[in-house]
Design a protein around this motif. Structure first.
Motif, PDB file in Angstrom:
ATOM      1  N   ILE A  28       0.815  -1.215   0.000  1.00 60.92           N
ATOM      2  CA  ILE A  28       0.000   0.000   0.000  1.00 60.92           C
ATOM      3  C   ILE A  28       0.849   1.266   0.000  1.00 60.92           C
ATOM      4  CG2 ILE A  28      -0.196   0.248   2.510  1.00 60.92           C
ATOM      5  CD1 ILE A  28      -3.149   0.909   2.108  1.00 60.92           C
ATOM      6  N   VAL A  29       2.099   1.146   0.501  1.00 57.38           N
ATOM      7  CA  VAL A  29       2.945   2.341   0.604  1.00 57.38           C
ATOM      8  C   VAL A  29       3.514   2.777  -0.741  1.00 57.38           C
ATOM      9  CG1 VAL A  29       3.605   1.798   2.982  1.00 57.38           C
ATOM     10  CG2 VAL A  29       5.026   0.996   1.101  1.00 57.38           C
ATOM     11  N   THR A  30       3.438   1.907  -1.757  1.00 56.97           N
ATOM     12  CA  THR A  30       4.113   2.186  -3.028  1.00 56.97           C
ATOM     13  C   THR A  30       3.707   3.522  -3.631  1.00 56.97           C
ATOM     14  OG1 THR A  30       4.210  -0.185  -3.464  1.00 56.97           O
ATOM     15  CG2 THR A  30       4.594   1.289  -5.317  1.00 56.97           C
ATOM     16  N   VAL A  31       2.394   3.735  -3.767  1.00 54.66           N
ATOM     17  CA  VAL A  31       1.941   4.953  -4.424  1.00 54.66           C
ATOM     18  C   VAL A  31       1.962   6.149  -3.480  1.00 54.66           C
ATOM     19  CG1 VAL A  31       0.531   3.695  -6.071  1.00 54.66           C
ATOM     20  CG2 VAL A  31      -0.493   4.437  -3.926  1.00 54.66           C
ATOM     21  N   ALA A  32       2.151   5.923  -2.181  1.00 47.63           N
ATOM     22  CA  ALA A  32       2.175   7.032  -1.226  1.00 47.63           C
ATOM     23  C   ALA A  32       3.579   7.567  -0.988  1.00 47.63           C
ATOM     24  CB  ALA A  32       1.565   6.588   0.115  1.00 47.63           C
ATOM     25  N   MET A  33       4.589   6.910  -1.537  1.00 48.62           N
ATOM     26  CA  MET A  33       5.967   7.301  -1.244  1.00 48.62           C
ATOM     27  C   MET A  33       6.285   8.755  -1.606  1.00 48.62           C
ATOM     28  SD  MET A  33       8.412   4.034  -1.991  1.00 48.62           S
ATOM     29  CE  MET A  33       8.432   2.635  -0.877  1.00 48.62           C
ATOM     30  N   PRO A  34       5.869   9.256  -2.768  1.00 49.56           N
ATOM     31  CA  PRO A  34       6.173  10.669  -3.055  1.00 49.56           C
ATOM     32  C   PRO A  34       5.602  11.629  -2.008  1.00 49.56           C
ATOM     33  CG  PRO A  34       5.505   9.530  -5.052  1.00 49.56           C
ATOM     34  CD  PRO A  34       5.227   8.597  -3.917  1.00 49.56           C
ATOM     35  N   ALA A  35       4.377  11.357  -1.541  1.00 49.86           N
ATOM     36  CA  ALA A  35       3.771  12.221  -0.523  1.00 49.86           C
ATOM     37  C   ALA A  35       4.506  12.112   0.807  1.00 49.86           C
ATOM     38  CB  ALA A  35       2.295  11.864  -0.336  1.00 49.86           C
ATOM     39  N   ASP A  41      10.440  14.768   4.596  1.00 55.93           N
ATOM     40  CA  ASP A  41      11.772  15.158   4.137  1.00 55.93           C
ATOM     41  C   ASP A  41      12.725  13.966   4.049  1.00 55.93           C
ATOM     42  OD1 ASP A  41      13.593  17.009   3.188  1.00 55.93           O
ATOM     43  OD2 ASP A  41      14.413  17.444   5.183  1.00 55.93           O
ATOM     44  N   PHE A  42      12.248  12.877   3.452  1.00 54.57           N
ATOM     45  CA  PHE A  42      13.104  11.722   3.195  1.00 54.57           C
ATOM     46  C   PHE A  42      14.075  12.049   2.069  1.00 54.57           C
ATOM     47  CE2 PHE A  42      10.204   8.994   5.553  1.00 54.57           C
ATOM     48  CZ  PHE A  42      11.015   7.951   5.958  1.00 54.57           C
ATOM     49  N   SER A  43      15.305  11.542   2.181  1.00 49.29           N
ATOM     50  CA  SER A  43      16.227  11.612   1.059  1.00 49.29           C
ATOM     51  C   SER A  43      15.827  10.551   0.044  1.00 49.29           C
ATOM     52  CB  SER A  43      17.666  11.352   1.527  1.00 49.29           C
ATOM     53  OG  SER A  43      17.804  10.028   2.002  1.00 49.29           O
ATOM     54  N   ASP A  97       8.515  12.488  11.716  1.00 43.50           N
ATOM     55  CA  ASP A  97       9.804  12.584  11.027  1.00 43.50           C
ATOM     56  C   ASP A  97      10.175  11.210  10.481  1.00 43.50           C
ATOM     57  OD1 ASP A  97      11.306  11.051  13.067  1.00 43.50           O
ATOM     58  OD2 ASP A  97      11.055  12.836  14.301  1.00 43.50           O
ATOM     59  N   ALA A  98      11.198  11.185   9.653  1.00 41.74           N
ATOM     60  CA  ALA A  98      11.570   9.962   8.945  1.00 41.74           C
ATOM     61  C   ALA A  98      12.015   8.856   9.890  1.00 41.74           C
ATOM     62  CB  ALA A  98      12.688  10.275   7.941  1.00 41.74           C
ATOM     63  N   SER A  99      12.800   9.189  10.925  1.00 45.08           N
ATOM     64  CA  SER A  99      13.321   8.161  11.825  1.00 45.08           C
ATOM     65  C   SER A  99      12.202   7.471  12.597  1.00 45.08           C
ATOM     66  CB  SER A  99      14.337   8.775  12.794  1.00 45.08           C
ATOM     67  OG  SER A  99      13.738   9.811  13.560  1.00 45.08           O
ATOM     68  N   LEU A 100      11.190   8.226  13.008  1.00 40.89           N
ATOM     69  CA  LEU A 100      10.073   7.631  13.740  1.00 40.89           C
ATOM     70  C   LEU A 100       9.269   6.705  12.828  1.00 40.89           C
ATOM     71  CD1 LEU A 100       8.437   7.373  16.304  1.00 40.89           C
ATOM     72  CD2 LEU A 100       7.164   9.436  15.671  1.00 40.89           C
ATOM     73  N   LEU A 101       9.075   7.097  11.577  1.00 37.86           N
ATOM     74  CA  LEU A 101       8.337   6.242  10.658  1.00 37.86           C
ATOM     75  C   LEU A 101       9.105   4.949  10.393  1.00 37.86           C
ATOM     76  CD1 LEU A 101       5.978   5.690   8.765  1.00 37.86           C
ATOM     77  CD2 LEU A 101       7.192   6.954   6.973  1.00 37.86           C
ATOM     78  N   ILE A 102      10.417   5.032  10.221  1.00 31.15           N
ATOM     79  CA  ILE A 102      11.220   3.830   9.976  1.00 31.15           C
ATOM     80  C   ILE A 102      11.160   2.894  11.186  1.00 31.15           C
ATOM     81  CG2 ILE A 102      13.584   3.000   9.675  1.00 31.15           C
ATOM     82  CD1 ILE A 102      14.071   5.435   7.877  1.00 31.15           C
ATOM     83  N   ALA A 103      11.232   3.459  12.402  1.00 31.08           N
ATOM     84  CA  ALA A 103      11.140   2.637  13.608  1.00 31.08           C
ATOM     85  C   ALA A 103       9.776   1.953  13.695  1.00 31.08           C
ATOM     86  CB  ALA A 103      11.388   3.492  14.844  1.00 31.08           C
ATOM     87  N   ALA A 104       8.720   2.689  13.370  1.00 28.76           N
ATOM     88  CA  ALA A 104       7.376   2.111  13.407  1.00 28.76           C
ATOM     89  C   ALA A 104       7.232   1.011  12.358  1.00 28.76           C
ATOM     90  CB  ALA A 104       6.335   3.201  13.181  1.00 28.76           C
TER      91      ALA A 104
END
Length: 485
Positions: A28-35, A41-43, A97-104
């Motif tokens: 499900i995350v595939t099409v949401a990645m640009p948003a 602020d992901f690299s 932020d990006a780090s919290l999303l990656i941890a989740a």
């Protein structure tokens, strides 16, 4: 008798809902990645970890979770996994932020591993009649196939209609309802108990080896295949997995009794699944990227464009696959499905920078419905040689090869596509033409992987006498004799 039947089919609904939720979350995350990239602020390099942070613990912990399910009880493991996954989904949706999303996402992968590892083990112990088991597996496979196929559709609708956090929040009501229904519906097994043998050293070896291997694979795109990082970590991963195999041959209470691999159908189905899902990644992710980056489709347009594939896979797996398997056998159905998938990927190697949907994309969308034949057949064959006491282990092994296959697909196909695109851009080609050429190469490699799965199905898997499928354990008498020797 009616209450027993109702309970079993209710349990199947609970198990299928979890399969849908965990598989859906991977796509499900595939099409949401640009948003997500824009808001958090992901690299460009860091964006891939939205997928990888989920995939690494999911694939690495499945085998351990499957064995623990046999020891402490599959229902307890299933409920624990759902609780972790649901809580982690709240954290992912609320990430700032990006780090919290990656941890989740990492925690979501842990929860998915705990729950998914025992699902097939519960299912095959509930449905012992071959015909009913075939129907149950077809229904379960339908939800998994639907999750993989409609992920882009749901992701596009939620991202465009609401916002990207809702691709995670949608898991919360599903998880809560699933846990409430699981308490009365699933059998309250106690398991053999940890005293029956928890191979701690084996668990550490296989879990660390798998997680390190998957990490190495998903980092290939950044470092390259021949880089010291890839070769060094890859060698260490293989050494850990080799030590695990040696440990299982000598341990008194092995985490994965090697007898389970003496079944040609179990070993062959797991290998065929790894190859198939490596190849099918090209459709699940790269087709969506091609439509957005080359053809200019939006998130919702991409999801709707892929809807025929989702409907086809769902319809075939739910209404057709079990009947064909009962008549012709799962092996024959698997081979037929793989032929359709190879044809779909070969058609995708002909896409252009201005491809028309009806002429270039709809035909492979229809042929990809062969996945509705492949996935249930693989599940049937992958569980066919497991005794009841090993059902959780066989389920964990089957799910492990599924995730490893997806990880290989991520690394190989995306890396080769990116390399071809980079070469053409450096030579002065336009961006659209370079991207298209990269995707076409990936589709060709995908066809090759699916063709390899076809060869494995022909050469390794057995055709049961009489056309039907054998019950659990029947294809390999050595499973039982090994267990009692």
């Amino acid at each position: 008798m009616s209450n027993v039947l109702n309970s079993r089919w209710t349990a199947l609904g609970v198990l299928s809902a979890t399969g849908l939720m965990t598989i859906l979350d991977g796509s499900i995350v595939t099409v949401a990645m640009p948003a997500i990239q824009r808001d958090l602020d992901f690299s460009a390099a860091g964006l891939s970890w939205i997928v990888n942070a989920y995939l690494i613990p999911f694939g690495g912990l499945l085998l351990l979770a499957g064995r623990l399910g046999d020891l402490i009880g599959r229902r307890a493991m299933f409920l624990a996994g759902n609780a972790v996954f649901t809580a982690a989904s709240v954290l992912a949706g609320a990430a700032t932020d990006a780090s919290l999303l990656i941890a989740a996402r990492f925690l979501q992968g842990v929860g998915s591993a705990l729950a998914s590892a025992v699902v097939l083990g519960i299912l095959v112990t509930l449905f012992t009649d071959p015909a009913e088991r075939g129907k149950a597996i077809a229904i379960f496979s339908f939800t998994g196939a639907a999750g993989a196929s409609i992920g882009q559709v749901v992701g596009g609708v939620l991202t465009d209609g609401l916002s990207w956090p809702w691709i995670f929040f949608i898991n919360v009501p599903i998880g809560l309802v699933t846990m409430l229904l699981a308490l009365p519906a699933l059998p309250a097994d106690r398991g053999a108990g940890l005293s029956a043998g928890a191979d701690v050293l084996g668990a550490l070896l296989v879990t660390s080896g798998l997680m390190l291997g998957i990490y190495t694979i998903v980092k290939v795109e950044e470092y390259g295949w021949l880089a010291a990082h890839t070769l060094g970590l890859g060698a260490l991963s293989l050494a850990l997995l080799g030590a695990f195999v040696a440990r299982q041959a000598t341990a008194k209470a092995p985490l994965m009794p090697l007898r389970i691999l003496r079944s040609r159908n179990v070993a062959g189905a797991n290998l065929a699944q790894m190859l198939s899902l490596s190849g099918m990644f090209a459709f699940q992710v790269l087709v969506a990227l091609y439509m957005q980056r080359v053809l200019g489709y939006g998130a919702l347009e991409t999801g709707l464009a892929m809807l025929p594939a989702a409907v086809g896979i769902g319809t075939i797996s739910l209404f057709v696959s079990a009947r064909l398997s009962a008549r012709f056998g799962a092996r024959t159905v698997l081979i037929a499905g793989l032929v359709l998938l190879v044809a779909a990927m070969l058609l995708l190697t002909r896409v252009t920078v201005d491809a028309g949907y009806l002429t270039h994309l709809l035909p492979p969308m229809v042929l990809i419905s062969g996945g509705g034949l492949v996935l249930p057949a693989l599940a049937t064959l992958g569980m066919s040689g497991a005794r009841d006491s090993d059902a959780g282990l066989a389920s964990g092994l089957f799910n492990t090869t599924q995730q490893v296959g997806m990880a290989i697909g991520v690394a190989v196909l995306s890396t080769m596509a990116a390399s071809r695109t980079g070469e053409l851009l450096a030579a002065g080609a336009g961006e659209a033409a370079a991207l298209t050429s990269g995707y076409r190469l990936a589709f060709a490699i995908s066809a090759g992987l699916l063709l390899a799965a076809f060869v494995v199905a022909l050469a390794v898997l057995r055709r049961p006498a009489g056309g039907g499928d054998l019950p659990a354990g029947a294809d390999s008498p050595s499973l039982e004799t090994s267990a009692t020797s």
